[in-house]
Design a protein around this motif. Structure first.
Motif, mmCIF file in Angstrom:
data_model
loop_
_atom_site.group_PDB
_atom_site.id
_atom_site.type_symbol
_atom_site.label_atom_id
_atom_site.label_comp_id
_atom_site.label_asym_id
_atom_site.label_seq_id
_atom_site.Cartn_x
_atom_site.Cartn_y
_atom_site.Cartn_z
ATOM 1 N N VAL A 137 22.575 -32.358 10.391
ATOM 2 C CA VAL A 137 21.791 -31.368 11.083
ATOM 3 C C VAL A 137 20.413 -31.431 11.101
ATOM 4 C CG1 VAL A 137 21.338 -30.016 8.968
ATOM 5 C CG2 VAL A 137 21.825 -28.874 11.441
ATOM 6 N N ASN A 183 10.774 -25.029 9.374
ATOM 7 C CA ASN A 183 12.158 -24.704 10.076
ATOM 8 C C ASN A 183 13.358 -25.132 9.032
ATOM 9 O OD1 ASN A 183 11.414 -24.099 12.652
ATOM 10 N ND2 ASN A 183 10.414 -26.103 12.781
ATOM 11 N N TYR A 224 13.297 -21.475 11.304
ATOM 12 C CA TYR A 224 14.662 -21.533 10.786
ATOM 13 C C TYR A 224 14.627 -21.339 9.340
ATOM 14 C CZ TYR A 224 19.695 -22.159 10.657
ATOM 15 O OH TYR A 224 21.272 -22.138 10.552
ATOM 16 N N GLU A 281 16.292 -29.792 16.957
ATOM 17 C CA GLU A 281 16.734 -28.597 16.347
ATOM 18 C C GLU A 281 15.978 -27.427 15.937
ATOM 19 O OE1 GLU A 281 20.728 -27.672 16.051
ATOM 20 O OE2 GLU A 281 19.914 -28.655 17.872
ATOM 21 N N ARG A 307 16.536 -24.256 17.620
ATOM 22 C CA ARG A 307 17.769 -23.469 16.792
ATOM 23 C C ARG A 307 16.850 -22.038 15.807
ATOM 24 N NH1 ARG A 307 22.552 -25.220 12.832
ATOM 25 N NH2 ARG A 307 22.607 -27.014 14.381
ATOM 26 N N ASP A 312 24.081 -21.321 14.197
ATOM 27 C CA ASP A 312 23.720 -22.152 15.479
ATOM 28 C C ASP A 312 23.236 -21.392 16.659
ATOM 29 O OD1 ASP A 312 25.646 -23.666 13.405
ATOM 30 O OD2 ASP A 312 25.806 -25.223 14.881
ATOM 31 N N LEU A 367 16.114 -28.175 9.584
ATOM 32 C CA LEU A 367 15.889 -28.789 10.801
ATOM 33 C C LEU A 367 14.742 -29.875 10.973
ATOM 34 C CD1 LEU A 367 16.647 -25.411 12.615
ATOM 35 C CD2 LEU A 367 18.368 -27.241 11.746
#
Length: 469
Positions: free
Chosen positions: A418, A306, A42, A318, A322, A70, A309
C-alpha cells in the motif's frame, strides 16, 4: 373504568402521533449532508490511525455507518476535486483539470466551472430541496460562477482557494510559519468573507463560524428536505488556531504538527456540532451524511501525515488521492461497516440522488453505493482513472499504474504494498500494457485542459518530478 379508558386513549394517541412522525420522516425525501475537510491526510485523524490527534466526533460518524479503507477523490488538488464531487463526473469532461492560483490568475486564464456543468443543488432544486454552502467555494469568482448562481439558496464563505482562519482581532489567536507565509498575525483575512454576495466582518475563528451557520441552517429547515454542503478550509494552510484548541495538545513538541492538531480538533468539534443538531432536531435517521477530504496531505508543510501511504497532495500516488471517507445513514447503512473496495468522491452525487428517489439527469462517472454497502458483491468500479497534465494513474483491482511523461512508469500491487515502494513494472509488462491501454482509451474521451497548469516539485521514492496542478 372511565379512567382506564382515558388512559388507553392517551396511550393510543401517543402511539399514533409517534407513528405519524416516523412515517412522515420516512415518506419525505432524506436530508443530504457533505462535510468536506481540506488537505486532510489519510493518517491525520483517529479512525485512520492518528496516534496523537483524537477526533471523537468524526470517529463516531464513521462507526455509526461505513468507513472506506480505499476511498479516493478525483484529483490530488482542491478545485478539480470539488468539481467531481459536486457533479458526479470526471472533472476532465469540463476541461477543469488544474487548480486556479490566486484571484488575479483566475481572471487571466478564465478559470471556473462552466455553466454547462450541472451540480448537485441544481439537480435537487426541482424536487423541493433547499441547499446551502458554508465554507470554501473555489469554483470561480466571476459573474455567473457564484454559488447562488449555481443552485445554492444560501452561502456564507469565500470564493477563492484559501483564507485566514483568524485575524489580529481574534481572541487568543496563534499562528505557525509555513513556507514563508510570515510570522505576523494577519490584520484582515486574505479573502473577503461573504454572506450571499455581501461582504461581512467577523473576527471569529473561521471553522467555528461555518459550523454555527450549518447548525442554524439545520434548525431553520428541519421541516423540509435540505442539502447542506460544508466545505471547511480546515485543515489547509495557513496554520492558525486559538489557544482553546492548542491547549489540548501540550505534549506535541513539533510546533507545526501541534498547530495542525489544534485545527483538526476544531474541525472535529464542528462536525460534532452538526451531528448534535441533527439529533436534537429529530433528523438523524432521515439524514445521509458523508465526511471526506478533498485530497491528501501536503507533507511538505511538516505538519500532517498520510499515514502508511506514499506521496502527497499534487501527486497521483496514494498519499495524494486516498483520503478519510465515511458515510452514515442510520437504518439504511449498517453501523460499523468497514468497506474495502475502491470507491470515489464521484459516487456521492449518484448515491444522494438514489437515496432521494431522483432520476439522474446525466450519465454519471460514479455509482450508487447504497446497494454495495448492503451486501451487493463485487467492486463498484472496474477501474478508476486520474490525469493532470503529464501526471496520470489508473487503479484496477489490486494493480495501480502511476506514470509521468514518456519515461516514468511505475506499477504497484496495492494488496501487498500500500506504500507503493516496490515497482513491479519489469515483472509484469503485460499488466502495464493493459492498464496503459485502458487509461489511454479513457483519456481520449475527456476534454483538453481549459487553462494551463502551475507546477510543484515533489519527491517520491527518491525521484523528483515537477507535478502539474
Amino acid at each position: 373504568m372511565i379512567r382506564r379508558m382515558m388512559s388507553r386513549r392517551v396511550v393510543l394517541a401517543s402511539l399514533a402521533g409517534a407513528w405519524r412522525q416516523a412515517v412522515g420522516q420516512e415518506a419525505r425525501k432524506p436530508n443530504l449532508v457533505v462535510i468536506l475537510a481540506d488537505d486532510m491526510g489519510y493518517g491525520d485523524i483517529g479512525c485512520y490511525g492518528s496516534p496523537d490527534v483524537p477526533t471523537p466526533n468524526i470517529d463516531a460518524l464513521a462507526k455509526a455507518g461505513a468507513r472506506f479503507t480505499d476511498g479516493y477523490v478525483s484529483c490530488a488538488v482542491c478545485s478539480p476535486s470539488r468539481v467531481a464531487l459536486l457533479t458526479g463526473r470526471y472533472q476532465q469532461r469540463f476541461g477543469h483539470e488544474f487548480n486556479s492560483g490566486d484571484a488575479a490568475r483566475e481572471a487571466l486564464v478564465g478559470f471556473g466551472l462552466p455553466a454547462s456543468a450541472t451540480i448537485l443543488p441544481q439537480m435537487l432544486k426541482p424536487h423541493g430541496y433547499r441547499s446551502a454552502i458554508f465554507g470554501k467555494w473555489h469554483l470561480g469568482v466571476r459573474k455567473g460562477f457564484h454559488p447562488l448562481e449555481r443552485g445554492f439558496d444560501e452561502f456564507v464563505g469565500f470564493l477563492e482557494g484559501g483564507n485566514d482562519f483568524l485575524t489580529e482581532k481574534t481572541p487568543k489567536g496563534r499562528i505557525a510559519k509555513v513556507r514563508g507565509e510570515g510570522e505576523a498575525m494577519p490584520k484582515k483575512r486574505r479573502a473577503v468573507l461573504l454572506r450571499g454576495t455581501e461582504p461581512v466582518e467577523d473576527e471569529g475563528y473561521l471553522t467555528e463560524l461555518f459550523a454555527a451557520e450549518a447548525v442554524r441552517f439545520i434548525s431553520e429547515n428541519r421541516n423540509r428536505p435540505f442539502f447542506l454542503y460544508v466545505p471547511f478550509n480546515a485543515i489547509h494552510t495557513p496554520l492558525q488556531a486559538t489557544a482553546k484548541y492548542l491547549d489540548r495538545f501540550p505534549n506535541i513538541r513539533n510546533e507545526k504538527h501541534r498547530m495542525l492538531a489544534a485545527m483538526t480538533s476544531a474541525l472535529d468539534d464542528a462536525v460534532g456540532a452538526i451531528l448534535t443538531k441533527l439529533r436534537e432536531a429529530g433528523l438523524e435517521r432521515s439524514t445521509l451524511v458523508v465526511f471526506l477530504s478533498d485530497n491528501g496531505c501536503p507533507v511538505m508543510t511538516g505538519a500532517g501525515t498520510n499515514g502508511p501511504l506514499n506521496g502527497e497532495k499534487v501527486t497521483y500516488y496514494e498519499g495524494g488521492i486516498r483520503v478519510p471517507f465515511a458515510m452514515r445513514w442510520p437504518g439504511r447503512i449498517p453501523a460499523g461497516e468497514v468497506y474495502r473496495q475502491p470507491v470515489v468522491s464521484r459516487d456521492i452525487v449518484p448515491t444522494f440522488l438514489a437515496a432521494a428517489g431522483i432520476r439522474p439527469p446525466v450519465e454519471f462517472d460514479g455509482v450508487d453505493l447504497l446497494p454495495y454497502l448492503n451486501g451487493r458483491a463485487g467492486p463498484p468500479h472496474d477501474a478508476l482513472y486520474w490525469r493532470a497534465g503529464n501526471g496520470r494513474a489508473i487503479r484496477k483491482g489490486k494493480w495501480k499504474l502511476v506514470e509521468f511523461g514518456d519515461t516514468y512508469s511505475r506499477l504497484y500491487d496495492l494488496s501487498a504494498d500500500v506504500g507503493e515502494k516496490a515497482d513491479l513494472s519489469a515483472k509484469h509488462p503485460d499488466v502495464v500494457s493493459e492498464l496503459r491501454g485502458m487509461w489511454k482509451a479513457w483519456s481520449d474521451r475527456m476534454a483538453k485542459p481549459a487553462w494551463p497548469p502551475r507546477f510543484r516539485e515533489v519527491t517520491v521514492n527518491g525521484e523528483t518530478l515537477n507535478w502539474e496542478l
